[in-house]
Design a protein around this motif. Structure first.
Motif, PDB file in Angstrom:
ATOM      1  N   PRO A 128      33.289 -94.548  57.158  1.00 18.23           N
ATOM      2  CA  PRO A 128      32.460 -93.553  57.857  1.00 18.23           C
ATOM      3  C   PRO A 128      33.249 -92.862  58.977  1.00 18.23           C
ATOM      4  CG  PRO A 128      31.217 -95.577  57.512  1.00 18.23           C
ATOM      5  CD  PRO A 128      32.638 -95.855  57.103  1.00 18.23           C
ATOM      6  N   GLY A 129      33.124 -91.547  59.043  1.00 17.70           N
ATOM      7  CA  GLY A 129      33.800 -90.769  60.078  1.00 17.70           C
ATOM      8  C   GLY A 129      35.200 -90.336  59.748  1.00 17.70           C
ATOM      9  N   THR A 130      35.672 -90.623  58.501  1.00 19.01           N
ATOM     10  CA  THR A 130      37.037 -90.248  58.131  1.00 19.01           C
ATOM     11  C   THR A 130      37.100 -89.077  57.159  1.00 19.01           C
ATOM     12  OG1 THR A 130      37.144 -91.815  56.292  1.00 19.01           O
ATOM     13  CG2 THR A 130      37.855 -92.626  58.459  1.00 19.01           C
ATOM     14  N   HIS A 132      37.189 -86.021  57.550  1.00 18.69           N
ATOM     15  CA  HIS A 132      38.021 -84.894  57.978  1.00 18.69           C
ATOM     16  C   HIS A 132      39.522 -85.198  57.879  1.00 18.69           C
ATOM     17  CE1 HIS A 132      37.604 -87.547  61.439  1.00 18.69           C
ATOM     18  NE2 HIS A 132      38.704 -87.025  61.927  1.00 18.69           N
TER      19      HIS A 132
END
Length: 133
Positions: A128-130, A132
């Motif tokens: 999660p959160g990667t 980009h």
């Protein structure tokens, strides 16, 4: 190192190639002679890596039926990746992989095939959160 599905041994070797990619845990590529290719069924799936070339995928005829797109290889790997041409790797989320005596944990996200062991520390692509990266 070994790869199994239930009690079915798919591969075992002491001669794997450990490949490192940016933002991912390593993937291991096993020599063709280490893989029981009688268990493989070719898949129609193909992907393209901008560094390694086109990958082809294989299903495993496992003890509980077909395990889809469980292994892949780059039959004609490009440039610096040529050393893995014809070698197989697999998804630890679909098969049980062991390095030494440690069971490998799969890389998050479903697309990536990294092999996480206790000595490999993230964060990694797919978590999660990667998105980009």
């Amino acid at each position: 190192m070994a790869v199994v599905a239930g009690d079915l041994r798919i591969a075992a070797t002491e001669s794997a190639i450990r490949a490192l990619e940016t933002g991912s845990p390593p993937s291991f590529y096993l020599p063709p002679e280490a893989v029981d290719q009688s268990l493989l069924e070719p898949s129609d799936r193909r992907t393209l890596c901008e560094w390694k070339g086109e990958a082809e995928y294989f299903h495993i005829k496992g003890p509980k039926g077909l395990i889809r797109d469980a292994l892949w290889r780059y039959p004609h790997a490009w440039d610096d990746a040529a050393v893995i041409a014809g070698y197989f790797s697999c998804y630890p989320a679909r098969l049980d992989c062991v390095v030494g005596s440690e069971r490998v944990r799969p890389q998050a996200g479903g697309y990536y095939g990294g092999w996480i062991t206790d000595d490999v520390v993230g964060p990694f692509k797919g978590e999660p959160g990667t998105g980009h990266w």
